[in-house]
Design an enzyme around this catalytic site. Structure first.
Site, PDB file in Angstrom:
ATOM      1  N   GLU A 219      -8.957 -21.783  26.865  1.00  0.00           N
ATOM      2  CA  GLU A 219      -7.693 -21.187  26.404  1.00  0.00           C
ATOM      3  C   GLU A 219      -7.012 -22.122  25.421  1.00  0.00           C
ATOM      4  O   GLU A 219      -6.868 -23.318  25.695  1.00  0.00           O
ATOM      5  CB  GLU A 219      -6.789 -20.915  27.622  1.00  0.00           C
ATOM      6  N   ASP A 328      -1.109   1.471  21.496  1.00  0.00           N
ATOM      7  CA  ASP A 328      -1.539   0.156  21.003  1.00  0.00           C
ATOM      8  C   ASP A 328      -1.377   0.001  19.500  1.00  0.00           C
ATOM      9  O   ASP A 328      -1.330  -1.126  19.001  1.00  0.00           O
ATOM     10  CB  ASP A 328      -3.015  -0.079  21.343  1.00  0.00           C
ATOM     11  N   HIS A 460       5.920  -1.206  59.228  1.00  0.00           N
ATOM     12  CA  HIS A 460       5.293  -2.390  59.810  1.00  0.00           C
ATOM     13  C   HIS A 460       3.974  -1.993  60.491  1.00  0.00           C
ATOM     14  O   HIS A 460       3.946  -1.003  61.206  1.00  0.00           O
ATOM     15  CB  HIS A 460       6.203  -3.026  60.857  1.00  0.00           C
TER      16      HIS A 460
HETATM   17  C1  LIG Z   1     -11.066  -4.593  29.119  1.00  0.00           C
HETATM   18  C2  LIG Z   1      -9.713  -3.957  29.062  1.00  0.00           C
HETATM   19  C3  LIG Z   1      -9.026  -3.703  30.230  1.00  0.00           C
HETATM   20  C4  LIG Z   1      -7.781  -3.100  30.196  1.00  0.00           C
HETATM   21  N1  LIG Z   1      -7.150  -2.873  31.372  1.00  0.00           N
HETATM   22  C5  LIG Z   1      -5.924  -2.300  31.363  1.00  0.00           C
HETATM   23  C6  LIG Z   1      -5.259  -2.016  32.572  1.00  0.00           C
HETATM   24  O1  LIG Z   1      -5.777  -2.290  33.659  1.00  0.00           O
HETATM   25  N2  LIG Z   1      -4.040  -1.427  32.515  1.00  0.00           N
HETATM   26  C7  LIG Z   1      -3.446  -1.106  31.322  1.00  0.00           C
HETATM   27  O2  LIG Z   1      -2.333  -0.578  31.310  1.00  0.00           O
HETATM   28  N3  LIG Z   1      -4.061  -1.362  30.150  1.00  0.00           N
HETATM   29  C8  LIG Z   1      -5.291  -1.931  30.140  1.00  0.00           C
HETATM   30  N4  LIG Z   1      -5.922  -2.151  28.956  1.00  0.00           N
HETATM   31  C9  LIG Z   1      -5.241  -1.753  27.698  1.00  0.00           C
HETATM   32  C10 LIG Z   1      -5.389  -0.246  27.458  1.00  0.00           C
HETATM   33  O3  LIG Z   1      -6.755   0.085  27.427  1.00  0.00           O
HETATM   34  C11 LIG Z   1      -4.714   0.155  26.166  1.00  0.00           C
HETATM   35  O4  LIG Z   1      -3.374  -0.307  26.169  1.00  0.00           O
HETATM   36  C12 LIG Z   1      -4.718   1.663  25.991  1.00  0.00           C
HETATM   37  O5  LIG Z   1      -6.028   2.154  25.966  1.00  0.00           O
HETATM   38  C13 LIG Z   1      -4.002   2.062  24.709  1.00  0.00           C
HETATM   39  O6  LIG Z   1      -4.007   3.448  24.598  1.00  0.00           O
HETATM   40  P1  LIG Z   1      -3.948   4.168  23.187  1.00  0.00           P
HETATM   41  O7  LIG Z   1      -3.937   5.620  23.488  1.00  0.00           O
HETATM   42  O8  LIG Z   1      -2.863   3.604  22.385  1.00  0.00           O
HETATM   43  O9  LIG Z   1      -5.295   3.762  22.433  1.00  0.00           O
HETATM   44  P2  LIG Z   1      -6.829   3.836  22.830  1.00  0.00           P
HETATM   45  O10 LIG Z   1      -7.029   3.929  24.279  1.00  0.00           O
HETATM   46  O11 LIG Z   1      -7.488   2.720  22.116  1.00  0.00           O
HETATM   47  O12 LIG Z   1      -7.324   5.209  22.226  1.00  0.00           O
HETATM   48  C14 LIG Z   1      -7.377   5.447  20.859  1.00  0.00           C
HETATM   49  C15 LIG Z   1      -8.389   6.549  20.607  1.00  0.00           C
HETATM   50  O13 LIG Z   1      -8.250   7.000  19.274  1.00  0.00           O
HETATM   51  C16 LIG Z   1      -9.527   7.206  18.724  1.00  0.00           C
HETATM   52  N5  LIG Z   1      -9.379   7.154  17.250  1.00  0.00           N
HETATM   53  C17 LIG Z   1      -9.009   6.104  16.493  1.00  0.00           C
HETATM   54  N6  LIG Z   1      -8.901   6.477  15.197  1.00  0.00           N
HETATM   55  C18 LIG Z   1      -9.201   7.792  15.152  1.00  0.00           C
HETATM   56  C19 LIG Z   1      -9.240   8.760  14.110  1.00  0.00           C
HETATM   57  N7  LIG Z   1      -8.913   8.442  12.852  1.00  0.00           N
HETATM   58  N8  LIG Z   1      -9.609  10.016  14.425  1.00  0.00           N
HETATM   59  C20 LIG Z   1      -9.920  10.351  15.688  1.00  0.00           C
HETATM   60  N9  LIG Z   1      -9.895   9.487  16.718  1.00  0.00           N
HETATM   61  C21 LIG Z   1      -9.522   8.226  16.442  1.00  0.00           C
HETATM   62  C22 LIG Z   1     -10.352   6.097  19.313  1.00  0.00           C
HETATM   63  O14 LIG Z   1     -11.728   6.388  19.222  1.00  0.00           O
HETATM   64  C23 LIG Z   1      -9.844   6.106  20.747  1.00  0.00           C
HETATM   65  O15 LIG Z   1     -10.555   7.038  21.519  1.00  0.00           O
HETATM   66  C24 LIG Z   1      -7.194  -2.740  28.960  1.00  0.00           C
HETATM   67  C25 LIG Z   1      -7.882  -2.973  27.776  1.00  0.00           C
HETATM   68  C26 LIG Z   1      -9.124  -3.563  27.814  1.00  0.00           C
HETATM   69  C27 LIG Z   1      -9.855  -3.791  26.522  1.00  0.00           C
END
Ligand SMILES: Cc1cc2nc3c(=O)[nH]c(=O)nc-3n(C[C@H](O)[C@H](O)[C@H](O)COP(=O)(O)OP(=O)(O)OC[C@H]3O[C@@H](n4cnc5c(N)ncnc54)[C@H](O)[C@@H]3O)c2cc1C
Length: 481
Positions: A219, A328, A460
């Site tokens: 880290e 995200d 409990h």
């Molecule tokens: C290993 C790991 C473990 C995690 N564990 C947790 C957890 O335990 N709890 C938690 O809260 N969060 C966790 N996260 C974080 C979580 O996965 C993300 O915060 C979440 O998925 C975000 O959701 P989102 O809908 O913003 O994006 P995403 O889940 O990334 O989905 C975006 C989607 O958009 C699609 N896409 C992108 N561009 C286009 C386009 N132009 N046309 C069509 N489709 C497109 C992608 O293919 C994808 O399917 C984890 C992440 C990782 C990597």
């Protein structure tokens, strides 16, 4: 464009932000399409995004399986259960994980049908359409298996994020792994390196350590889990180290070289000494970058910030009228439930309602063992802000249910305003922290005081009694410690 399909709302991305926004918008009476490009091994659609396919869900499946394996090997004997000839069937463990993912993909497709959301499997790109934009609408081109031309009055962008690469060490998903490769290693590595002691690094490191890998976590920051309450982070560091995770803080990563047998990482340790780590596999978990690849943001002039996130205001509005962005791909914590809340709020705002996300009560969880969960302010944040507070802690060692479970490490910690007693933060390291934190979230959402929790009857024996006891401890009147 007679073939253009018209919708009130088109959602780009079918992760937790996108698919939930689509469902909520459909519930509110809009005609809705969701476009997602994620593709499974058979070429079919796999909605659910990072979370379902290579994030939350598969990581929790592997964490569960590896925890069972560790229990069978180490703690069952204490319960009087002797397991002879314990072996790991890694292909089955991975197969089960894939099945859990598939169930979730299928569940989302079912939900789309149920809610009359039209799903398109492919990539959506904004098409320049001055006329459409002038009318307050947008044209999108879908390429891929579900190729189509779409138009929409409102667009919700939920395109998520991708793992950040280290310069000079691109992911090959065989030796140098992102979360995608880390969830699919086909043989337990003898030596596993992990760069980045964040949530993903610690969860993935834990999985592979439990099934036999010798795991070193490197880290860059000098403190362990800097965003976590210091007392909780210290306790977690102690416990993880005892479990055998080798954690080096304050390192400076140098050259990474792939070799015939794995990978060599040259780095400088916290004392400034040159070090060399040799690993069979290397997981790089140094954060994630917003994903706007192929979206055509520039075509319509959708503004990004200097780090590539889509620029939004507090309501998830972008610089373009009727274009929203959630999850995200925008500022804020990269958490599935934050993405979902934003998705719901945006759908409601489109409907003229007052959708709302309370960023102060978003819970955080790290699914290691013990789990770490928190909501609200840490002690160091309160100190820095000059807020007068009272703290109360209660160790699981003094909790009857934890003793019965054989899982007594960790504690619950309450932080409350010194004058009003309003709960300002709750921090847990211990068994089922991910579930226990919900009570604190509810309490904080209702602006409860620690006294409120202290006076509520808790079953409990249950782990939740530790929460009540920590609340009592704020007023120095724990009953069981
Ligand atoms: C290993 C790991 C473990 C995690 N564990 C947790 C957890 O335990 N709890 C938690 O809260 N969060 C966790 N996260 C974080 C979580 O996965 C993300 O915060 C979440 O998925 C975000 O959701 P989102 O809908 O913003 O994006 P995403 O889940 O990334 O989905 C975006 C989607 O958009 C699609 N896409 C992108 N561009 C286009 C386009 N132009 N046309 C069509 N489709 C497109 C992608 O293919 C994808 O399917 C984890 C992440 C990782 C990597």
């Amino acid at each position: 464009m007679s073939d253009t399909k018209n919708f009130d709302v088109v959602v780009i991305g079918g992760g937790p932000g996108g698919y939930i926004a689509a469902i909520r918008a459909a519930q509110l009476g809009f005609s809705v399409a969701c476009v997602d490009e994620w593709t499974n091994a058979k070429g079919g659609p796999a909605p659910g995004g990072t979370c379902t396919n290579v994030g939350c869900i598969p990581s929790k499946a592997l964490l569960q399986s590896s925890e069972h394996f560790e229990h069978a090997g180490h703690s069952f004997a204490e319960h009087g259960i002797d397991v002879a000839g314990l072996t790991l069937n890694l292909p089955q463990m991975l197969k089960r994980k894939d099945q859990v993912v598939k169930q979730n993909n299928e569940g989302i497709l079912y939900l789309f049908k149920k809610n009359k959301v039209t799903f398109f499997h492919g990539r959506a790109t904004f098409v320049a359409s001055a006329a459409g934009a002038a009318e307050g609408g947008y044209t999108l081109n879908v390429t891929g298996p579900g190729a189509a031309a779409l138009s929409a009055r409102h667009v919700i962008v939920a395109t998520g994020s991708n793992a950040r690469e280290l310069p000079g060490a691109p992911f090959d998903e065989k030796i140098i792994l992102s979360n995608t490769g880390a969830l699919a290693i086909d043989a337990v590595p003898g030596k596993l390196g992990v760069i980045g002691a964040g949530v993903i690094g610690l969860e993935m490191g834990s999985v592979w350590r439990r099934v036999g890998a010798d795991v070193t976590v490197l880290e860059g920051l000098p403190t362990f889990l800097g965003a976590v309450d210091e007392q909780i982070a210290k306790e977690a560091h102690k416990l993880f180290t005892k479990q055998g995770l080798k954690i080096s803080l304050g390192v400076k990563i140098g050259t990474i070289t792939k070799t015939d047998t794995g990978v060599t990482v040259e780095y400088t340790d916290a004392a400034g000494a040159a070090q060399k780590g040799e690993y069979d596999r290397l997981i790089v978990s140094i954060g994630r970058v917003p994903n706007t690849i192929g979206l055509g943001a520039d075509v319509v002039g959708l503004a990004l910030d200097e780090r590539g996130f889509i620029n939004v205001d507090g309501d998830c509005k972008t610089n373009l009228p009727n274009v929203w962005a959630v999850g995200d791909v925008v500022r804020g914590p990269m958490l599935a439930h934050k993405a979902e809340e934003e998705g719901v709020a945006v759908a409601e705002r489109i409907a003229g309602q007052h959708g709302h996300v309370n960023f102060n009560t978003i819970p955080w969880v790290i699914y290691t063992h013990p789990e770490i969960a928190w909501v609200g302010q840490t002690e160091q944040q309160l100190k820095a802000a000059g807020v007068a507070y009272k703290a109360g802690t209660f160790p699981f060692l003094a909790n009857g249910r934890a003793r019965a479970l054989g899982d007594t490490s960790g504690m619950v910690k309450f932080l409350a305003d010194a004058t009003t007693d309003e709960i300002l933060g709750v921090h847990i390291v211990g068994p089922m922290a991910s579930e226990l934190i919900s009570e604190a979230v509810v309490a904080m959402e209702f602006r409860a005081s620690s006294e409120d929790i202290a006076r509520i009857c808790h079953a409990h024996p249950s782990l939740s009694e530790a929460t009540k006891e920590a609340a009592l401890a704020v007023d120095k009147r724990s009953l069981n410690f």
